[in-house]
Motif scaffolding. Structure first.
Motif, PDB file in Angstrom:
ATOM      1  N   GLN A 121     -28.674  13.151 -26.548  1.00  0.00           N
ATOM      2  CA  GLN A 121     -28.366  12.102 -25.576  1.00  0.00           C
ATOM      3  C   GLN A 121     -29.103  10.813 -25.903  1.00  0.00           C
ATOM      4  OE1 GLN A 121     -28.595  13.070 -21.200  1.00  0.00           O
ATOM      5  NE2 GLN A 121     -30.248  11.580 -21.250  1.00  0.00           N
ATOM      6  N   THR A 122     -30.374  10.932 -26.235  1.00  0.00           N
ATOM      7  CA  THR A 122     -31.193   9.745 -26.482  1.00  0.00           C
ATOM      8  C   THR A 122     -30.786   9.045 -27.768  1.00  0.00           C
ATOM      9  OG1 THR A 122     -33.034  10.835 -25.343  1.00  0.00           O
ATOM     10  CG2 THR A 122     -33.546   8.889 -26.645  1.00  0.00           C
ATOM     11  N   SER A 125     -27.589   7.141 -27.280  1.00  0.00           N
ATOM     12  CA  SER A 125     -27.738   5.918 -26.486  1.00  0.00           C
ATOM     13  C   SER A 125     -28.226   4.750 -27.325  1.00  0.00           C
ATOM     14  CB  SER A 125     -28.698   6.161 -25.316  1.00  0.00           C
ATOM     15  OG  SER A 125     -30.045   6.232 -25.755  1.00  0.00           O
ATOM     16  N   LEU A 126     -28.829   5.049 -28.483  1.00  0.00           N
ATOM     17  CA  LEU A 126     -29.342   4.008 -29.371  1.00  0.00           C
ATOM     18  C   LEU A 126     -28.475   3.842 -30.618  1.00  0.00           C
ATOM     19  CD1 LEU A 126     -33.130   4.905 -29.072  1.00  0.00           C
ATOM     20  CD2 LEU A 126     -32.016   2.850 -28.175  1.00  0.00           C
ATOM     21  N   ILE A 176     -27.940  -3.269 -29.485  1.00  0.00           N
ATOM     22  CA  ILE A 176     -27.815  -1.910 -28.949  1.00  0.00           C
ATOM     23  C   ILE A 176     -29.023  -1.573 -28.084  1.00  0.00           C
ATOM     24  CG2 ILE A 176     -27.831   0.539 -29.579  1.00  0.00           C
ATOM     25  CD1 ILE A 176     -26.111  -0.216 -32.003  1.00  0.00           C
ATOM     26  N   MET A 177     -30.209  -1.914 -28.576  1.00  0.00           N
ATOM     27  CA  MET A 177     -31.417  -1.646 -27.807  1.00  0.00           C
ATOM     28  C   MET A 177     -31.402  -2.395 -26.478  1.00  0.00           C
ATOM     29  SD  MET A 177     -35.362  -2.718 -28.563  1.00  0.00           S
ATOM     30  CE  MET A 177     -34.929  -4.406 -28.111  1.00  0.00           C
ATOM     31  N   GLU A 179     -28.832  -3.502 -24.799  1.00  0.00           N
ATOM     32  CA  GLU A 179     -27.799  -2.959 -23.923  1.00  0.00           C
ATOM     33  C   GLU A 179     -28.278  -1.666 -23.260  1.00  0.00           C
ATOM     34  OE1 GLU A 179     -23.153  -1.385 -24.065  1.00  0.00           O
ATOM     35  OE2 GLU A 179     -24.109  -2.144 -25.886  1.00  0.00           O
ATOM     36  N   MET A 180     -28.948  -0.814 -24.040  1.00  0.00           N
ATOM     37  CA  MET A 180     -29.461   0.430 -23.493  1.00  0.00           C
ATOM     38  C   MET A 180     -30.485   0.153 -22.390  1.00  0.00           C
ATOM     39  SD  MET A 180     -32.245   2.576 -23.364  1.00  0.00           S
ATOM     40  CE  MET A 180     -33.232   1.806 -24.643  1.00  0.00           C
ATOM     41  N   ARG A 183     -28.797  -1.102 -19.200  1.00  0.00           N
ATOM     42  CA  ARG A 183     -28.091  -0.058 -18.438  1.00  0.00           C
ATOM     43  C   ARG A 183     -29.065   0.853 -17.688  1.00  0.00           C
ATOM     44  NH1 ARG A 183     -25.414   1.060 -23.356  1.00  0.00           N
ATOM     45  NH2 ARG A 183     -26.546   3.040 -23.371  1.00  0.00           N
ATOM     46  N   SER A 184     -30.297   0.895 -18.135  1.00  0.00           N
ATOM     47  CA  SER A 184     -31.241   1.858 -17.577  1.00  0.00           C
ATOM     48  C   SER A 184     -31.776   1.380 -16.222  1.00  0.00           C
ATOM     49  CB  SER A 184     -32.414   2.069 -18.537  1.00  0.00           C
ATOM     50  OG  SER A 184     -33.342   1.003 -18.445  1.00  0.00           O
TER      51      SER A 184
END
Length: 215
Positions: A121-122, A125-126, A176-177, A179-180, A183-184
């Protein structure tokens, strides 16, 4: 609620003038703080004081409102407050990416199946879903940076201390970082020389100069 508070903290490395002299700092749930400062200003030192990796000569450190006086007082905080080191080589020590990312969850008592789920999952996400079997010593600097972040996120912290998280990332990986993070639901304090990154990802930006934090 405040997760961490430094109150009147003074710290000096042996044989050197104080990095901080009675500095105050706090990070509360819901906050996203950015910290700017020149090299050598003490940004990494500040984070290490927060986690009890360094100990002040004067002043007090509180976690969730409780005074931290020894190693046992900081252990619960380190489960909630994930720390991304400035140098990825200080964070990665297993042979493969999957082993490194799984280490934290397994150390927290997760079963192997649950740890594997968190790894998948992690990394996904990246944008690194296919990196599990990669050898960490063969990664580029930017790849190591993201894998280091994955090792922190896989422990499911409530907040982050991020020391130069975008260093070595190309524009695609950096996006990407960001965006992650966006979202968190995490809170964080982020050290960076990239003012644009701090403006995009943080609610408040502080400047660390001459041992003091200023807005």
């Amino acid at each position: 609620m405040e997760m961490i508070r430094l109150e009147g903290v003074t710290y000096a490395y042996p044989g050197r003038p104080p990095v901080f002299n009675a500095i105050d700092f706090s990070l509360s749930e819901g906050q996203r703080l950015g910290i700017l400062g020149p090299n050598g200003a003490g940004k990494s030192t500040l984070f290490q004081l927060c986690l009890g990796l360094l100990h002040p000569q004067e002043g007090k450190v509180y976690a969730r409102g409780r005074l931290c006086q020894g190693e046992k007082d900081f252990r619960p905080l380190r489960r909630e407050l994930g720390y991304l080191f400035q140098d990825p080589d200080d964070q990665l020590f297993c042979l493969t990416v999957a082993e490194d990312v799984a280490f934290g969850p397994l150390n927290l008592g997760k079963g192997r199946q649950e740890a594997q789920r968190l790894v998948a999952q992690t990394l996904a996400s990246l944008g690194m879903a296919d990196y599990g079997g990669r050898l960490t010593y063969q990664l580029s600097g930017g790849e190591k940076r993201l894998v280091s972040l994955a090792t922190v996120l896989a422990m499911e912290p409530k907040a982050l201390l991020l020391d130069e998280p975008s260093t070595g990332l190309d524009s695609e990986r950096a996006a990407i970082m960001e965006e992650m993070l966006d979202r968190s639901s995490l809170s964080w304090a982020m050290v960076s020389h990239d003012l644009g990154l701090l403006e995009r990802t943080c609610h408040t930006i502080l400047r660390l100069e001459n041992g003091n934090l200023k807005t």
